[in-house]
Design a protein around this motif. Sequence first.
Motif, mmCIF file in Angstrom:
data_model
loop_
_atom_site.group_PDB
_atom_site.id
_atom_site.type_symbol
_atom_site.label_atom_id
_atom_site.label_comp_id
_atom_site.label_asym_id
_atom_site.label_seq_id
_atom_site.Cartn_x
_atom_site.Cartn_y
_atom_site.Cartn_z
ATOM 1 N N GLY A 39 0.791 -1.229 0.000
ATOM 2 C CA GLY A 39 0.000 0.000 0.000
ATOM 3 C C GLY A 39 0.820 1.275 0.000
ATOM 4 O O GLY A 39 0.262 2.369 0.124
ATOM 5 N N LEU A 40 2.128 1.155 -0.108
ATOM 6 C CA LEU A 40 3.018 2.302 -0.166
ATOM 7 C C LEU A 40 3.816 2.250 -1.461
ATOM 8 O O LEU A 40 3.848 1.224 -2.144
ATOM 9 C CB LEU A 40 3.982 2.294 1.025
ATOM 10 N N VAL A 41 4.450 3.348 -1.787
ATOM 11 C CA VAL A 41 5.334 3.379 -2.943
ATOM 12 C C VAL A 41 6.594 4.148 -2.582
ATOM 13 O O VAL A 41 6.528 5.210 -1.962
ATOM 14 C CB VAL A 41 4.638 4.006 -4.176
ATOM 15 N N ALA A 42 7.731 3.576 -2.941
ATOM 16 C CA ALA A 42 9.023 4.233 -2.735
ATOM 17 C C ALA A 42 9.526 4.737 -4.074
ATOM 18 O O ALA A 42 9.429 4.029 -5.088
ATOM 19 C CB ALA A 42 10.020 3.249 -2.141
ATOM 20 N N TYR A 43 10.053 5.948 -4.086
ATOM 21 C CA TYR A 43 10.612 6.533 -5.306
ATOM 22 C C TYR A 43 12.125 6.416 -5.225
ATOM 23 O O TYR A 43 12.747 6.925 -4.278
ATOM 24 C CB TYR A 43 10.155 7.982 -5.450
ATOM 25 N N VAL A 44 12.690 5.727 -6.205
ATOM 26 C CA VAL A 44 14.097 5.363 -6.147
ATOM 27 C C VAL A 44 14.751 5.532 -7.516
ATOM 28 O O VAL A 44 14.080 5.730 -8.531
ATOM 29 C CB VAL A 44 14.264 3.886 -5.700
ATOM 30 N N SER A 45 16.073 5.428 -7.528
ATOM 31 C CA SER A 45 16.814 5.303 -8.780
ATOM 32 C C SER A 45 18.041 4.442 -8.511
ATOM 33 O O SER A 45 18.500 4.331 -7.369
ATOM 34 C CB SER A 45 17.204 6.666 -9.351
ATOM 35 N N THR A 46 18.551 3.819 -9.557
ATOM 36 C CA THR A 46 19.751 3.004 -9.446
ATOM 37 C C THR A 46 20.977 3.899 -9.581
ATOM 38 O O THR A 46 21.053 4.717 -10.502
ATOM 39 C CB THR A 46 19.770 1.920 -10.532
ATOM 40 N N GLN A 101 15.556 -4.865 -0.518
ATOM 41 C CA GLN A 101 15.747 -4.212 0.772
ATOM 42 C C GLN A 101 14.759 -3.057 0.943
ATOM 43 O O GLN A 101 14.252 -2.815 2.046
ATOM 44 C CB GLN A 101 17.185 -3.714 0.903
ATOM 45 N N VAL A 102 14.463 -2.351 -0.142
ATOM 46 C CA VAL A 102 13.477 -1.280 -0.087
ATOM 47 C C VAL A 102 12.091 -1.849 0.167
ATOM 48 O O VAL A 102 11.309 -1.298 0.956
ATOM 49 C CB VAL A 102 13.502 -0.451 -1.380
ATOM 50 N N ARG A 103 11.768 -2.955 -0.464
ATOM 51 C CA ARG A 103 10.459 -3.585 -0.237
ATOM 52 C C ARG A 103 10.315 -4.015 1.223
ATOM 53 O O ARG A 103 9.244 -3.858 1.824
ATOM 54 C CB ARG A 103 10.287 -4.783 -1.171
ATOM 55 N N ARG A 104 11.363 -4.560 1.800
ATOM 56 C CA ARG A 104 11.295 -4.948 3.213
ATOM 57 C C ARG A 104 11.081 -3.733 4.103
ATOM 58 O O ARG A 104 10.354 -3.790 5.095
ATOM 59 C CB ARG A 104 12.582 -5.680 3.619
ATOM 60 N N LEU A 105 11.717 -2.614 3.732
ATOM 61 C CA LEU A 105 11.507 -1.380 4.489
ATOM 62 C C LEU A 105 10.035 -0.981 4.479
ATOM 63 O O LEU A 105 9.465 -0.633 5.527
ATOM 64 C CB LEU A 105 12.351 -0.253 3.892
ATOM 65 N N LEU A 106 9.402 -1.031 3.316
ATOM 66 C CA LEU A 106 7.995 -0.637 3.210
ATOM 67 C C LEU A 106 7.092 -1.567 4.013
ATOM 68 O O LEU A 106 6.087 -1.124 4.585
ATOM 69 C CB LEU A 106 7.568 -0.618 1.746
ATOM 70 N N GLU A 107 7.451 -2.843 4.073
ATOM 71 C CA GLU A 107 6.661 -3.788 4.859
ATOM 72 C C GLU A 107 6.862 -3.567 6.356
ATOM 73 O O GLU A 107 5.903 -3.462 7.124
ATOM 74 C CB GLU A 107 7.034 -5.224 4.486
ATOM 75 N N GLU A 108 8.120 -3.489 6.766
ATOM 76 C CA GLU A 108 8.425 -3.414 8.193
ATOM 77 C C GLU A 108 8.047 -2.076 8.819
ATOM 78 O O GLU A 108 7.680 -2.019 9.996
ATOM 79 C CB GLU A 108 9.916 -3.694 8.405
ATOM 80 N N ARG A 109 8.138 -1.002 8.045
ATOM 81 C CA ARG A 109 7.837 0.330 8.581
ATOM 82 C C ARG A 109 6.511 0.866 8.045
ATOM 83 O O ARG A 109 6.276 2.078 8.064
ATOM 84 C CB ARG A 109 8.956 1.310 8.231
ATOM 85 N N HIS A 110 5.651 -0.037 7.589
ATOM 86 C CA HIS A 110 4.389 0.392 6.961
ATOM 87 C C HIS A 110 3.598 1.324 7.858
ATOM 88 O O HIS A 110 3.149 2.404 7.441
ATOM 89 C CB HIS A 110 3.544 -0.827 6.588
ATOM 90 N N ASP A 111 3.387 0.938 9.114
ATOM 91 C CA ASP A 111 2.543 1.741 10.004
ATOM 92 C C ASP A 111 3.165 3.108 10.279
ATOM 93 O O ASP A 111 2.450 4.119 10.356
ATOM 94 C CB ASP A 111 2.301 1.002 11.318
ATOM 95 N N ASP A 112 4.489 3.145 10.426
ATOM 96 C CA ASP A 112 5.165 4.421 10.665
ATOM 97 C C ASP A 112 4.976 5.367 9.479
ATOM 98 O O ASP A 112 4.661 6.556 9.650
ATOM 99 C CB ASP A 112 6.655 4.209 10.903
ATOM 100 N N ALA A 118 -0.445 10.377 6.869
ATOM 101 C CA ALA A 118 -1.742 10.896 7.322
ATOM 102 C C ALA A 118 -1.567 12.231 8.035
ATOM 103 O O ALA A 118 -2.399 13.143 7.903
ATOM 104 C CB ALA A 118 -2.420 9.882 8.246
ATOM 105 N N ARG A 119 -0.465 12.374 8.774
ATOM 106 C CA ARG A 119 -0.234 13.603 9.539
ATOM 107 C C ARG A 119 0.036 14.804 8.643
ATOM 108 O O ARG A 119 -0.331 15.931 8.971
ATOM 109 C CB ARG A 119 0.935 13.395 10.503
ATOM 110 N N VAL A 120 0.685 14.586 7.494
ATOM 111 C CA VAL A 120 1.042 15.716 6.637
ATOM 112 C C VAL A 120 0.053 15.929 5.488
ATOM 113 O O VAL A 120 0.202 16.896 4.729
ATOM 114 C CB VAL A 120 2.459 15.536 6.052
ATOM 115 N N ALA A 121 -0.945 15.075 5.371
ATOM 116 C CA ALA A 121 -1.915 15.225 4.278
ATOM 117 C C ALA A 121 -2.624 16.574 4.381
ATOM 118 O O ALA A 121 -3.087 16.968 5.451
ATOM 119 C CB ALA A 121 -2.933 14.087 4.319
#
Length: 259
Positions: A39-46, A101-112, A118-121
């Motif tokens: 449910g999140l998206v990370a913006y990245v580049s190689t 590793q980025v995908r694991r970050l999105l899973e593990e820190r999803h709630d954060d 939500a706070r900055v919307a």
Amino acid sequence: MVDDAGTYLYAVASDVAVPCPEGLKGVAGRDVRAIAQSGLVAYVSTVPLEQFGEEPLRRSMEDLDWLGATAHAHHRVVEAVARLGPVAPVRLVTVYSGEEQVRRLLEERHDDFADTLARVAGRQEWGVKAYVVKTEAAPVAPEPAAEEPASPGTAYLKRRQASLRTREESWRDAGARAERIHDVLRCVAVASRRHRAQDPQLSGRDEWMVLNGAYLVDEERAEEFARALDDLRGQGIELELTGPWAPYSFTVLEEGGPR
């Protein structure tokens, strides 16, 4: 080779912000892409590890020209993503070993991340810097005539002490005014941060910086915030308003795990 490349992370947003803006370039001129997960998206580049590996980065971070160009590219990506919706920028030069590793970050820190988004919307960050003009020391009143005139050395020390007292008093007065300005502005904002005053080499100004504040403001209160700032102008303080920005000061998390 895959081992020669890393994954540079710019920001995290809700997956409703997908797709990535077409043709967006990031640091080192690399294409920016989106990684969707949980449910999140990370913006990245190689990026090449010969430039963004641990040891090359240690050297590059001491190069102000390189650092400025990298920060500019990082900021450009974050601002482009912020136009799509709420965004949580991450720290400058955050590099992971790869997409997994980025995908694991999105899973593990999803709630954060979800709580942060939500706070900055519907809110934007505004920056306010306050400067006070340096004043010359007030002239020292002549002392009553004494039986023996003071020596040149004693007279110099007295002038020096008076100058330091004047300087300290000016600092205290400016600091008190900066506190009042901050108190008024944070009453309009939903959150505020006071950053360290910038060195004149970074600010490009000779005046004393007595306030370097960041304020998270509801979009519908932006004009009210600007009016409150205008009412505070004068009294020997020059105020500088910047923004609106993506909410850098209110979204940075300790991501954990980057190379």
